[in-house]
Write an enzyme that holds these catalytic residues in place. Structure first.
Site, PDB file in Angstrom:
ATOM      1  CB  ALA A 153      -0.886  -0.018   1.239  1.00  0.00           C
ATOM      2  N   GLY A 186       0.755  -5.035   0.977  1.00  0.00           N
ATOM      3  CA  GLY A 186      -0.433  -5.154   0.121  1.00  0.00           C
ATOM      4  C   GLY A 186      -0.122  -5.797  -1.224  1.00  0.00           C
ATOM      5  CD  GLU A 212      -1.967  -7.724   3.026  1.00  0.00           C
ATOM      6  OE1 GLU A 212      -1.716  -6.558   2.673  1.00  0.00           O
ATOM      7  OE2 GLU A 212      -2.506  -7.993   4.115  1.00  0.00           O
ATOM      8  CD  GLU A 254       1.885  -5.483   5.762  1.00  0.00           C
ATOM      9  OE1 GLU A 254       2.720  -6.358   6.104  1.00  0.00           O
ATOM     10  OE2 GLU A 254       1.076  -5.646   4.825  1.00  0.00           O
TER      11      GLU A 254
HETATM   12  N1  CAA Z   1       4.602   3.321  -0.643  1.00  0.00           N
HETATM   13  C1  CAA Z   1       5.009   4.494  -1.192  1.00  0.00           C
HETATM   14  N2  CAA Z   1       6.174   4.626  -1.829  1.00  0.00           N
HETATM   15  C2  CAA Z   1       6.973   3.553  -1.915  1.00  0.00           C
HETATM   16  C3  CAA Z   1       6.621   2.296  -1.377  1.00  0.00           C
HETATM   17  C4  CAA Z   1       5.370   2.205  -0.714  1.00  0.00           C
HETATM   18  N3  CAA Z   1       4.928   1.047  -0.189  1.00  0.00           N
HETATM   19  N4  CAA Z   1       7.623   1.430  -1.605  1.00  0.00           N
HETATM   20  C5  CAA Z   1       8.567   2.097  -2.279  1.00  0.00           C
HETATM   21  N5  CAA Z   1       8.183   3.390  -2.474  1.00  0.00           N
HETATM   22  C6  CAA Z   1       8.907   4.460  -3.154  1.00  0.00           C
HETATM   23  C7  CAA Z   1      10.070   4.987  -2.302  1.00  0.00           C
HETATM   24  O1  CAA Z   1       9.607   5.931  -1.367  1.00  0.00           O
HETATM   25  C8  CAA Z   1      10.944   5.572  -3.371  1.00  0.00           C
HETATM   26  O2  CAA Z   1      10.419   6.818  -3.758  1.00  0.00           O
HETATM   27  P1  CAA Z   1      11.372   8.160  -3.759  1.00  0.00           P
HETATM   28  O3  CAA Z   1      12.411   7.841  -4.805  1.00  0.00           O
HETATM   29  O4  CAA Z   1      10.425   9.249  -4.164  1.00  0.00           O
HETATM   30  O5  CAA Z   1      11.948   8.280  -2.417  1.00  0.00           O
HETATM   31  C9  CAA Z   1      10.765   4.639  -4.561  1.00  0.00           C
HETATM   32  O6  CAA Z   1       9.538   3.934  -4.317  1.00  0.00           O
HETATM   33  C10 CAA Z   1      11.871   3.596  -4.666  1.00  0.00           C
HETATM   34  O7  CAA Z   1      11.975   2.947  -3.401  1.00  0.00           O
HETATM   35  P2  CAA Z   1      13.363   2.749  -2.638  1.00  0.00           P
HETATM   36  O8  CAA Z   1      14.286   3.890  -2.931  1.00  0.00           O
HETATM   37  O9  CAA Z   1      13.050   2.489  -1.192  1.00  0.00           O
HETATM   38  O10 CAA Z   1      13.894   1.436  -3.377  1.00  0.00           O
HETATM   39  P3  CAA Z   1      14.867   0.317  -2.789  1.00  0.00           P
HETATM   40  O11 CAA Z   1      15.188  -0.558  -3.952  1.00  0.00           O
HETATM   41  O12 CAA Z   1      15.987   0.945  -2.020  1.00  0.00           O
HETATM   42  O13 CAA Z   1      13.983  -0.499  -1.723  1.00  0.00           O
HETATM   43  C11 CAA Z   1      11.973  -1.647  -0.977  1.00  0.00           C
HETATM   44  C12 CAA Z   1      12.884  -1.253  -2.171  1.00  0.00           C
HETATM   45  C13 CAA Z   1      12.747  -2.614  -0.070  1.00  0.00           C
HETATM   46  C14 CAA Z   1      10.766  -2.327  -1.564  1.00  0.00           C
HETATM   47  C15 CAA Z   1      11.605  -0.375  -0.184  1.00  0.00           C
HETATM   48  O14 CAA Z   1      11.112   0.591  -1.083  1.00  0.00           O
HETATM   49  C16 CAA Z   1      10.539  -0.620   0.854  1.00  0.00           C
HETATM   50  O15 CAA Z   1      10.830  -1.121   1.917  1.00  0.00           O
HETATM   51  N6  CAA Z   1       9.270  -0.234   0.552  1.00  0.00           N
HETATM   52  C17 CAA Z   1       8.181  -0.323   1.496  1.00  0.00           C
HETATM   53  C18 CAA Z   1       7.680  -1.762   1.626  1.00  0.00           C
HETATM   54  C19 CAA Z   1       6.594  -1.825   2.668  1.00  0.00           C
HETATM   55  O16 CAA Z   1       6.770  -1.506   3.819  1.00  0.00           O
HETATM   56  N7  CAA Z   1       5.395  -2.270   2.239  1.00  0.00           N
HETATM   57  C20 CAA Z   1       4.239  -2.400   3.110  1.00  0.00           C
HETATM   58  C21 CAA Z   1       3.360  -1.191   2.998  1.00  0.00           C
HETATM   59  S1  CAA Z   1       2.046  -1.192   4.186  1.00  0.00           S
HETATM   60  C22 CAA Z   1       0.828  -2.151   3.508  1.00  0.00           C
HETATM   61  O17 CAA Z   1       0.962  -2.690   2.429  1.00  0.00           O
HETATM   62  C23 CAA Z   1      -0.437  -2.275   4.329  1.00  0.00           C
HETATM   63  C24 CAA Z   1      -1.338  -3.364   3.896  1.00  0.00           C
HETATM   64  O18 CAA Z   1      -1.257  -4.465   4.380  1.00  0.00           O
HETATM   65  C25 CAA Z   1      -2.356  -3.135   2.907  1.00  0.00           C
END
Ligand code: CAA
Length: 256
Positions: A65, A109, A112, A132
């Site tokens: 998400a 998400g 999921e 999460e």
């Molecule tokens: N939401 C919004 N933006 C996101 C995102 C997310 N879930 N995941 C990645 N991005 C964005 C980053 O902010 C970044 O944007 P900027 O360049 O503007 O800063 C861009 O995508 C590239 O990401 P990274 O620079 O972080 O890329 P990376 O290769 O270094 O890392 C990653 C990749 C490990 C996937 C890392 O991006 C990450 O940890 N993302 C979040 C994953 C996460 O926590 N997901 C769960 C979300 S909560 C949820 O999903 C609730 C539910 O159950 C429904």
């Protein structure tokens, strides 16, 4: 229909829906989920489509998400606005088989969403996770339930409690993914599955999907009863007549 965050194309009998928000690793924001729901319903209604493939990029199926969009959300608005509600569950309402072709990150998400599809075909670079907990929340689109049913309590608990990711190979071994293929073969292999399904009897395909999905909802006895009713119903279809006649006559069946 013009979409901004997904791409939709028809390849043979398959509708291929590609999540396309590369700058955010296909983070699932409201607009993307609305577009995805519309595209899924359109493909389900299209008689030329036999199966739907849901995919992302080589780097990310979906990184979850949209955290930036979620950051400002507060309870009770989350509840009143049905956040992670109906718009996230569109895929569960689709009657045609939906194949998740997953490369790269399938997190939160994203994992999921893949698990809501009927099967997961994983590229060898796929990474599944429910991170999460690192954000001070827990999975909200079925992860704690579907992951646990797919891979069992201990593996799911470790992933949900620590955010540890699972490789494609581990996901296949644990039963989360149907198969692992080289990343370059991901879409071709998914298209092969769709092509195989397209050549089969449509009522049998629809009922097979309904029966397997019922295993997640019903007690065993009820599930077996439902299966038997569907099975018996198929004896009223042309597909059953053609399939069995072709076997007896030692030829390939031709399903309409
Ligand atoms: N939401 C919004 N933006 C996101 C995102 C997310 N879930 N995941 C990645 N991005 C964005 C980053 O902010 C970044 O944007 P900027 O360049 O503007 O800063 C861009 O995508 C590239 O990401 P990274 O620079 O972080 O890329 P990376 O290769 O270094 O890392 C990653 C990749 C490990 C996937 C890392 O991006 C990450 O940890 N993302 C979040 C994953 C996460 O926590 N997901 C769960 C979300 S909560 C949820 O999903 C609730 C539910 O159950 C429904």
């Amino acid at each position: 229909m013009a979409y901004e965050m997904i791409e939709v194309e028809t390849q043979g009998p398959a509708a291929v829906i590609r999540l396309n928000r590369p700058a955010a690793l296909n983070a699932l924001c409201d607009q993307l989920m609305q577009e995805l729901g519309q595209a899924l319903r359109a493909a389900d209604a299209d008689p030329a489509v036999a199966a739907i493939i849901l995919t992302g990029s080589e780097k990310a199926f979906a990184a979850g998400a949209d955290i930036k969009e979620m950051q400002a959300r507060r309870f009770p608005d989350t509840y009143l606005n049905d956040f992670i509600g109906a718009s996230w569950e569109a895929v569960l309402t689709i009657r045609k088989p939906v194949i998740a072709a997953v490369a790269g990150f399938a997190l939160g998400g994203g994992c999921e969403l893949a698990m809501m599809c009927d099967m997961i075909l994983a590229a060898d670079n796929a990474k599944f996770g429910q991170p999460e907990i690192n954000l001070g929340i827990i999975p909200g689109a079925g992860g704690s339930q579907r992951l646990t049913r797919a891979i069992g309590k201990s593996k799911a608990m470790e992933m949900v409690l620590t955010g540890r990711m699972m490789s494609a190979e581990d996901a296949e071994r644990a039963g989360l993914a149907a198969r692992v293929v080289p990343v370059a073969d991901l879409l071709p292999e998914a298209l092969k599955i769709a092509g195989k399904i397209a050549g089969l009897s449509a009522p049998a395909v629809a009922m097979a999907k309904e029966a397997v999905n019922a295993a997640f909802e019903l007690p065993l006895r009820e599930g077996v009863r439902l299966e038997r009713r569907l099975f018996l119903g198929l004896f009223g279809t042309e597909g059953q007549q053609e399939g069995m006649a072709a076997f007896v006559e030692k030829r390939k069946p031709v399903f309409k």
